[in-house]
Design an enzyme around this catalytic site. Structure first.
Site, PDB file in Angstrom:
ATOM      1  CG  HIS A 196      -5.075 -17.093 -13.775  1.00 39.07           C
ATOM      2  ND1 HIS A 196      -4.550 -16.819 -12.541  1.00 39.07           N
ATOM      3  CD2 HIS A 196      -4.432 -16.280 -14.652  1.00 39.07           C
ATOM      4  CE1 HIS A 196      -3.606 -15.894 -12.654  1.00 39.07           C
ATOM      5  NE2 HIS A 196      -3.515 -15.554 -13.923  1.00 39.07           N
ATOM      6  N   GLY A 216      -2.323 -10.567 -21.250  1.00 40.63           N
ATOM      7  CA  GLY A 216      -3.125 -11.678 -20.737  1.00 40.63           C
ATOM      8  C   GLY A 216      -4.123 -12.178 -21.766  1.00 40.63           C
ATOM      9  CG  ASP A 271      -3.424  -0.883 -19.930  1.00 37.40           C
ATOM     10  OD1 ASP A 271      -2.931  -2.026 -19.913  1.00 37.40           O
ATOM     11  OD2 ASP A 271      -3.711  -0.248 -18.889  1.00 37.40           O
ATOM     12  NE  ARG A 300       1.977 -10.080 -18.414  1.00 36.70           N
ATOM     13  CZ  ARG A 300       0.836  -9.489 -18.738  1.00 36.70           C
ATOM     14  NH1 ARG A 300       0.842  -8.452 -19.551  1.00 36.70           N
ATOM     15  NH2 ARG A 300      -0.313  -9.927 -18.258  1.00 36.70           N
ATOM     16  CB  SER A 332      -1.021  -5.040 -26.045  1.00 37.95           C
ATOM     17  OG  SER A 332      -0.906  -6.162 -25.188  1.00 37.95           O
ATOM     18  CB  THR A 389      -8.202  -6.898 -21.114  1.00 39.60           C
ATOM     19  OG1 THR A 389      -8.163  -6.963 -19.689  1.00 39.60           O
ATOM     20  CG2 THR A 389      -8.881  -5.598 -21.519  1.00 39.60           C
ATOM     21  CG  ASP A 396      -8.502  -2.610 -17.460  1.00 40.04           C
ATOM     22  OD1 ASP A 396      -8.555  -3.127 -18.583  1.00 40.04           O
ATOM     23  OD2 ASP A 396      -7.548  -2.782 -16.676  1.00 40.04           O
ATOM     24  NE  ARG A 409      -2.677  -4.689 -12.014  1.00 40.91           N
ATOM     25  CZ  ARG A 409      -2.671  -5.271 -13.208  1.00 40.91           C
ATOM     26  NH1 ARG A 409      -2.828  -6.571 -13.297  1.00 40.91           N
ATOM     27  NH2 ARG A 409      -2.521  -4.578 -14.318  1.00 40.91           N
ATOM     28  CG  ASP A 450      -9.008  -6.934 -15.493  1.00 45.71           C
ATOM     29  OD1 ASP A 450      -9.585  -7.966 -15.101  1.00 45.71           O
ATOM     30  OD2 ASP A 450      -7.835  -6.653 -15.205  1.00 45.71           O
ATOM     31  CG  MET A 485      -9.011 -12.133 -12.275  1.00 45.56           C
ATOM     32  SD  MET A 485      -8.337 -12.698 -13.853  1.00 45.56           S
ATOM     33  CE  MET A 485      -7.031 -13.779 -13.276  1.00 45.56           C
ATOM     34  NE  ARG A 521     -12.441 -18.290 -41.865  1.00 45.03           N
ATOM     35  CZ  ARG A 521     -13.254 -19.321 -41.645  1.00 45.03           C
ATOM     36  NH1 ARG A 521     -14.557 -19.122 -41.482  1.00 45.03           N
ATOM     37  NH2 ARG A 521     -12.771 -20.556 -41.592  1.00 45.03           N
ATOM     38  NE  ARG A 561     -26.567 -16.168  -3.726  1.00 47.80           N
ATOM     39  CZ  ARG A 561     -26.503 -15.211  -2.819  1.00 47.80           C
ATOM     40  NH1 ARG A 561     -26.969 -15.438  -1.598  1.00 47.80           N
ATOM     41  NH2 ARG A 561     -25.978 -14.052  -3.102  1.00 47.80           N
TER      42      ARG A 561
END
Length: 328
Positions: free
Chosen positions: A258, A15, A107, A76, A109, A130, A134, A176, A132, A174, A29, A159
């Site tokens: 997204h 992603g 992870d 992917r 990748s 990423t 994570d 997961r 996330d 997001m 560079r 709000r």
């Protein structure tokens, strides 16, 4: 810095995340600074298999530090999951005289890079990209800070509507498998409740908390929900359950989706990407391989790819406690 490496390939995989372009720029560079060549690999591992490469120099990456997404594209690759596919990828690198690889991704990748290193002894360094956050071995991943700012800004706007109409909003962000975005965004946006995979709040406790909020005088509420939260099958089912048990609430659901991945990267992500790109290239030039570049206590560090893939990022327990105090 003496090294046998004369050409490095760089790719983005999985992603997309804000800051990936800044990392590409830094890798290219840094290569130019050390008088070695750099090859940009388009569409991740699939592009590597198909030979979709292009030499890049310092001018190739001008004016991209501020751009979201990735100029190298991402995809992917089912082919790379096969031994035949990985063999083709290796042949591409050998044919183009690429001596080492920098993989910017998550992870999945890194797993690909780790297997590639094991099978062919090919030097690989990972940069965590990423939203996330994570990945084990780093306090922050590229894109995470930008995603937080994007989500907080969106919730601030929601709000306004929630307050104007005395509504309860369930807002899905997001995450997961990890609740880092939801927890930090929830605290930053002043959410009344935060639902994350790591903490199973349970439906009864959620209802009790919302009832307490109403009794205390709150006429509108924001509940931030990580997409991987386990309380309900999804955020819509969760909202329906609360609506059935608390008919006095006017409930709405908003899935940010997204939009959290896109947009101009924050200054923090641009700086982090620049630092990680330099570290990745210079680590390869030092003869080290099969590591991920991370940041901890504002210092760059190296984590073996297998630990980065197999380890689990820890949720901030102190921030959970802060969120509970702030929701009173």
């Amino acid at each position: 810095m003496a090294s046998s490496i004369k050409k490095i390939g760089v790719m983005t995989s999985g992603g997309d995340a804000p800051g990936m372009n800044a990392a590409i720029r830094s890798v290219v560079r840094t290569c130019a600074f050390h008088n070695i060549k750099c090859m940009g690999i388009y569409r991740g591992y699939q592009g590597l298999i198909e030979g979709d490469l292009e030499e890049m120099d310092a001018r190739s990456v001008r004016n991209i530090i501020n751009r979201g997404g990735t100029i190298l594209k991402s995809a992917r690759s089912q082919d790379f999951r096969t031994k035949e596919g990985r063999k083709k990828a290796h042949e591409t690198l050998v044919a183009n005289e690429v001596d080492a690889l920098v993989v910017i991704g998550g992870d999945g990748s890194f797993t690909g890079g780790m297997v590639f290193n094991e099978e062919f002894g090919y030097p690989v360094i990972g940069i965590p990209g990423t939203i996330d956050n994570d990945i084990f071995g780093t306090k922050s991943t590229l894109g995470y800070d930008t995603a937080l700012n994007t989500a907080v800004e969106a919730i601030d706007r929601i709000r306004d509507t929630a307050s104007s109409h005395d509504r309860l909003f369930f807002i899905e962000v997001m995450g997961r498998d990890a609740g880092h975005i939801a927890l930090n965004v929830g605290v930053g946006a002043g959410a009344e409740e935060i639902l994350i995979p790591e903490e199973d709040m349970g439906l009864d406790r959620l209802l009790e908390s919302l009832k307490t909020s109403r009794v205390s005088g709150k006429t509108s509420s924001i509940v931030v929900v990580a997409e991987g939260d386990k309380i309900g099958k999804n955020v819509f089912q969760l909202a329906e359950y609360v609506e059935e048990n608390m008919p006095g609430y006017d409930i709405r659901v908003s899935v940010l989706g997204h939009m959290q991945r896109g947009g101009t990267p924050s200054c923090a992500d641009r700086v982090l990407a620049s630092r990680m790109g330099v570290k990745a290239v210079e680590t390869l030039l030092e003869g080290k391989s099969n590591f991920m570049v991370g940041i901890n206590n504002d210092e760059l560090s190296l984590t073996p790819l297998d630990r980065a893939v197999k380890g689990k990022s820890e949720i901030d327990k102190e921030l959970i406690r802060v969120s509970e105090i702030m929701s009173i």
